[in-house]
Design a protein around this motif. Structure first.
Motif, PDB file in Angstrom:
ATOM      1  N   PRO A   1       1.493  -6.986 -10.509  1.00  0.00           N
ATOM      2  CA  PRO A   1       2.438  -6.800  -9.526  1.00  0.00           C
ATOM      3  C   PRO A   1       2.643  -5.116  -9.579  1.00  0.00           C
ATOM      4  CG  PRO A   1       3.454  -7.052 -11.784  1.00  0.00           C
ATOM      5  CD  PRO A   1       2.036  -7.282 -11.928  1.00  0.00           C
ATOM      6  N   TYR A   2       1.392  -4.166  -9.051  1.00  0.00           N
ATOM      7  CA  TYR A   2       1.533  -2.918  -8.799  1.00  0.00           C
ATOM      8  C   TYR A   2       2.075  -2.660  -7.477  1.00  0.00           C
ATOM      9  CZ  TYR A   2      -1.323  -2.322 -12.918  1.00  0.00           C
ATOM     10  OH  TYR A   2      -1.778  -2.196 -13.979  1.00  0.00           O
ATOM     11  N   ARG A   3       2.563  -1.553  -7.302  1.00  0.00           N
ATOM     12  CA  ARG A   3       3.167  -0.722  -6.054  1.00  0.00           C
ATOM     13  C   ARG A   3       2.794   0.586  -6.053  1.00  0.00           C
ATOM     14  NH1 ARG A   3       8.139  -3.319  -3.096  1.00  0.00           N
ATOM     15  NH2 ARG A   3       8.058  -5.482  -3.729  1.00  0.00           N
ATOM     16  N   GLU A   4       2.493   1.251  -4.845  1.00  0.00           N
ATOM     17  CA  GLU A   4       2.378   2.410  -4.700  1.00  0.00           C
ATOM     18  C   GLU A   4       3.621   3.203  -4.476  1.00  0.00           C
ATOM     19  OE1 GLU A   4      -0.446   3.422  -1.931  1.00  0.00           O
ATOM     20  OE2 GLU A   4      -2.019   2.489  -2.818  1.00  0.00           O
ATOM     21  N   TYR A   5       4.192   4.074  -5.373  1.00  0.00           N
ATOM     22  CA  TYR A   5       5.516   4.855  -5.110  1.00  0.00           C
ATOM     23  C   TYR A   5       5.545   6.211  -5.656  1.00  0.00           C
ATOM     24  CZ  TYR A   5       6.304   3.521  -9.948  1.00  0.00           C
ATOM     25  OH  TYR A   5       6.022   3.281 -11.411  1.00  0.00           O
TER      26      TYR A   5
END
Length: 229
Positions: free
Chosen positions: A125-129
């Motif tokens: 569950p990776y996100r770029e932030y």
């Protein structure tokens, strides 16, 4: 005189508690700490032993603790022992203990996954932030000279209270299929005073690779040293 640090590590192997804590052992030894390592929180209930530690580094994900163990940790911190940790090792510990949650002032609630991958166990569950240094962070010794940075890893939805001093935060932006209707600001790194003790925590640190990131590792190293008695 050398200081004493207790490393307590264990729980869910997905957070690699041994590899994660081993990463910081050279830093602690170089800073003048003698180290003890435990694989359960049982030592927390031993008040005479706990009184001898200047710092506790905790990496215990998804585990439980007895009332006596949580009380022992709370009492040690209130008496001046520092407490530091990262990711699930500190904000996804002892979920059933309201006393621990009050001590920490923060609890992991979720790491939202993109709607298209929701429910899949084979996709992280990776996100770029962007991790942003707050005004308080720009003046704090842990993060004073640090800059905002972009990262791709788990983004924690954290439940917190107003006693924490947030040094870095992020915006959890809803994407297609997400249930929340506007961006939500989430703490990424924070400190907390508890009695005579200091607490440092960060939501970063899902993997050893993330912990080794040259923007993340110094944050944690400085946080540990700041928290120590």
């Amino acid at each position: 005189m050398r200081k004493k640090c207790l490393i307590v590590r264990g729980g869910w192997e997905g957070h690699n508690p041994i590899g994660a804590t081993n990463l910081f052992i050279p830093t602690l030894e170089s800073a003048g700490f003698d180290l003890d390592i435990e694989d359960t929180p049982e030592v927390y209930a031993d008040a005479p032993t706990m009184s001898g530690y200047d710092l506790v580094v905790q990496c215990l994900s998804m585990v439980s603790a007895t009332v006596d163990e949580v009380d022992g940790l709370r009492n040690a911190v209130a008496a001046g022992t520092g407490l530091a940790g990262w990711h699930g090792g500190i904000v996804d510990s002892f979920r059933a203990s309201s006393d621990y949650l009050q001590l920490m002032g923060a609890q992991f609630a979720a790491h939202p996954q993109e709607a298209v991958n929701r429910g899949r166990l084979d996709v992280e569950p990776y996100r770029e932030y962007t991790v942003g240094i707050t005004q308080a962070g720009s003046e704090h010794p842990i993060t004073r000279d640090m800059q905002d940075f972009d990262i791709c890893t788990e983004q924690y939805w954290v439940l917190t209270d107003g006693l924490n001093e947030v040094l870095a935060d992020c915006s959890l932006v809803p994407g297609p299929g997400d249930e929340w209707h506007r961006p939500v600001t989430m703490p990424v790194a924070w400190t907390r005073r508890w009695g005579a003790g200091r607490i440092f925590a960060t939501s970063l640190g899902h993997t050893v690779e993330t912990l080794s990131d040259p923007r993340v590792r110094p944050l944690i190293e400085r946080g540990m040293l700041w928290a120590a008695r």
